[in-house]
Scaffold this motif. Structure first.
Motif, mmCIF file in Angstrom:
data_model
loop_
_atom_site.group_PDB
_atom_site.id
_atom_site.type_symbol
_atom_site.label_atom_id
_atom_site.label_comp_id
_atom_site.label_asym_id
_atom_site.label_seq_id
_atom_site.Cartn_x
_atom_site.Cartn_y
_atom_site.Cartn_z
ATOM 1 N N SER A 145 0.846 -1.190 0.000
ATOM 2 C CA SER A 145 0.000 0.000 0.000
ATOM 3 C C SER A 145 0.887 1.248 0.000
ATOM 4 N N LEU A 146 0.600 2.147 -0.931
ATOM 5 C CA LEU A 146 1.321 3.419 -1.059
ATOM 6 C C LEU A 146 0.347 4.557 -0.790
ATOM 7 N N PRO A 147 0.637 5.424 0.181
ATOM 8 C CA PRO A 147 -0.285 6.533 0.472
ATOM 9 C C PRO A 147 -0.490 7.422 -0.754
ATOM 10 N N TYR A 153 6.914 6.674 2.108
ATOM 11 C CA TYR A 153 6.999 5.262 2.486
ATOM 12 C C TYR A 153 5.925 4.423 1.804
ATOM 13 N N ILE A 154 6.144 3.112 1.817
ATOM 14 C CA ILE A 154 5.136 2.136 1.439
ATOM 15 C C ILE A 154 5.165 1.018 2.481
ATOM 16 N N VAL A 155 4.037 0.360 2.657
ATOM 17 C CA VAL A 155 3.961 -0.789 3.563
ATOM 18 C C VAL A 155 3.745 -2.035 2.711
ATOM 19 N N ILE A 156 4.573 -3.035 2.923
ATOM 20 C CA ILE A 156 4.576 -4.234 2.096
ATOM 21 C C ILE A 156 4.344 -5.459 2.973
ATOM 22 N N GLU A 157 3.342 -6.260 2.628
ATOM 23 C CA GLU A 157 3.155 -7.535 3.330
ATOM 24 C C GLU A 157 3.846 -8.636 2.550
ATOM 25 N N TYR A 178 4.821 -11.213 7.358
ATOM 26 C CA TYR A 178 5.292 -10.032 8.073
ATOM 27 C C TYR A 178 5.274 -8.826 7.142
ATOM 28 N N ALA A 179 5.352 -7.641 7.723
ATOM 29 C CA ALA A 179 5.265 -6.405 6.942
ATOM 30 C C ALA A 179 6.592 -5.652 6.982
ATOM 31 N N LEU A 180 6.888 -5.009 5.871
ATOM 32 C CA LEU A 180 8.051 -4.121 5.785
ATOM 33 C C LEU A 180 7.574 -2.690 5.632
ATOM 34 N N ILE A 181 8.124 -1.792 6.443
ATOM 35 C CA ILE A 181 7.901 -0.362 6.240
ATOM 36 C C ILE A 181 9.113 0.122 5.461
ATOM 37 N N TYR A 182 8.882 0.476 4.211
ATOM 38 C CA TYR A 182 9.979 0.784 3.287
ATOM 39 C C TYR A 182 10.014 2.286 3.021
ATOM 40 N N HIS A 183 11.154 2.915 3.328
ATOM 41 C CA HIS A 183 11.342 4.355 3.095
ATOM 42 C C HIS A 183 11.871 4.556 1.675
ATOM 43 N N LEU A 184 11.083 5.195 0.829
ATOM 44 C CA LEU A 184 11.414 5.302 -0.587
ATOM 45 C C LEU A 184 12.698 6.085 -0.866
ATOM 46 N N LYS A 185 12.954 7.116 -0.112
ATOM 47 C CA LYS A 185 14.109 7.959 -0.414
ATOM 48 C C LYS A 185 15.437 7.362 0.053
ATOM 49 N N THR A 186 15.380 6.517 1.082
ATOM 50 C CA THR A 186 16.618 5.985 1.658
ATOM 51 C C THR A 186 16.746 4.462 1.552
ATOM 52 N N LYS A 187 15.673 3.778 1.176
ATOM 53 C CA LYS A 187 15.609 2.309 1.136
ATOM 54 C C LYS A 187 15.675 1.680 2.534
ATOM 55 N N ARG A 188 15.579 2.493 3.530
ATOM 56 C CA ARG A 188 15.595 1.980 4.900
ATOM 57 C C ARG A 188 14.316 1.172 5.155
#
Length: 336
Positions: A145-147, A153-157, A178-188
């Motif tokens: 899901s992308l706001p 960020y995006i949240v990925i299951e 499990y879910a990943l909170i992925y920061h688009l600008k940093t890949k964190r």
């Protein structure tokens, strides 16, 4: 005169023979030809019209398709095999999409009756529209899901990892999705284990989620709030039996959900309705008879939702069932 007539007849005969041979050599259309026909399945346009993302599928749904990303400013386009479920970030810097398995693989899995856990899983791709290149990829993705109005960020299951021959399934990521909170600008990335469900608002940097109950994976153990900017999470409630029908307002500062009081096996499961805002949990419907009226109960099928401006909350009720479910009977023996 007779010579001219003979010449005309010969020419006509040659022409007829040529047409007959041409039709005889033309290949008949088969189902394989139909599978090659493509159609536009979905088109998305970015805020300013800079990016146009189009999903191309086969007309018969058999065969493979592709995803096309077109930049109207540079007039460059790129295609990705079997790309589906695309989204464009608000700042128009990224295109996110999934790549599904090829048709031959899916057909073989269906033919062999492959178990869901062993089927080929989708790969998530993140495309950098500024540099016209793939930015990152993540395997074994169920959904994301992308706001709409936040490009941070995006949240990925992700599906649970395959068992390791050495570690087995000892780690959380090997036991449940499990879910990943992925920061688009940093890949964190940050991780939420045992994810059950999540919901993301259009705006803001806060989202909400539930986790699976360890004894019953179909139930949610608790409901939580995650702050993306601070990379912090907070427990909202874990005292009830189950949490469903999560809904959030556009700004992301209000959450509502339905919770089950206990595990009583009746047709009318006792439910509660809550609202979470300003870091406080408010019971909106706790005593159904007092709040809704006699013989009324909250609907377990239709969830609550906020109005466009977030000032009102709508929810559904139904007439309470009078009978209890006979647990000694199997479903086929219960009168319909």
């Amino acid at each position: 005169y007779s010579t001219n007539i003979m010449t005309h007849k010969i020419r006509l005969l040659i022409c007829c023979l040529t047409i007959g041979i041409t039709f005889a050599q033309k290949k008949a259309i088969t189902h394989d030809d139909y599978d090659l026909w493509k159609k536009i399945n979905n088109t998305k346009v970015s805020n300013t019209g800079k990016l146009i993302v189009t999903s191309i599928r086969t007309a018969t749904t058999r065969g493979n398709g592709y995803l096309q990303i077109y930049n109207t400013e540079t007039q460059k386009k790129v295609n990705y095999f079997n790309g589906v479920s695309s989204a464009i970030s608000q700042d128009e810097n990224f295109v996110v999409f999934k790549k599904s398995a090829d048709y031959a693989t899916k057909r073989a899995e269906k033919k062999d009756k492959t178990k869901d856990k062993d089927k080929a899983k989708d790969v998530l791709y993140i495309y950098d529209a500024t540099n016209n290149t793939l930015y990152d990829s993540i395997h074994r993705v169920k959904k994301y899901s992308l706001p709409k109005k936040n490009s941070d960020y995006i949240v990925i299951e992700k599906f649970k990892n395959k068992k390791d021959s050495i570690k087995g399934d000892s780690l959380p990521a090997w036991k449940n999705n499990y879910a990943l909170i992925y920061h688009l600008k940093t890949k964190r990335q940050d991780t939420i284990f045992d994810i059950k469900d999540f919901i993301i608002p259009e705006q803001g940097t806060t989202f909400y989620y539930t986790t699976k109950d360890k004894k019953n994976a179909k139930k949610a153990h608790g409901v939580y709030v995650y702050n993306v900017a601070a990379e912090s999470r907070k427990t909202i409630d874990t005292l009830l039996f189950n949490y469903t029908k999560l809904s959030v307002n556009k700004q992301g500062n209000q959450l509502t959900y339905v919770a089950e009081r206990d595990s009583a096996k009746t047709d009318s499961v006792p439910l509660k309705l809550f609202v979470y805002k300003e870091n406080a949990l408010l019971p909106l419907v706790e005593n159904e008879e007092l709040r809704l009226g006699k013989n009324q109960t909250l609907s377990g099928k239709s969830g609550p939702y906020f109005s466009e401006n977030g000032k009102r909350l709508y929810f559904y009720s139904k007439i309470k069932s009078k009978h209890k479910k006979d647990t000694t009977l199997i479903n086929d023996e219960i009168p319909q």
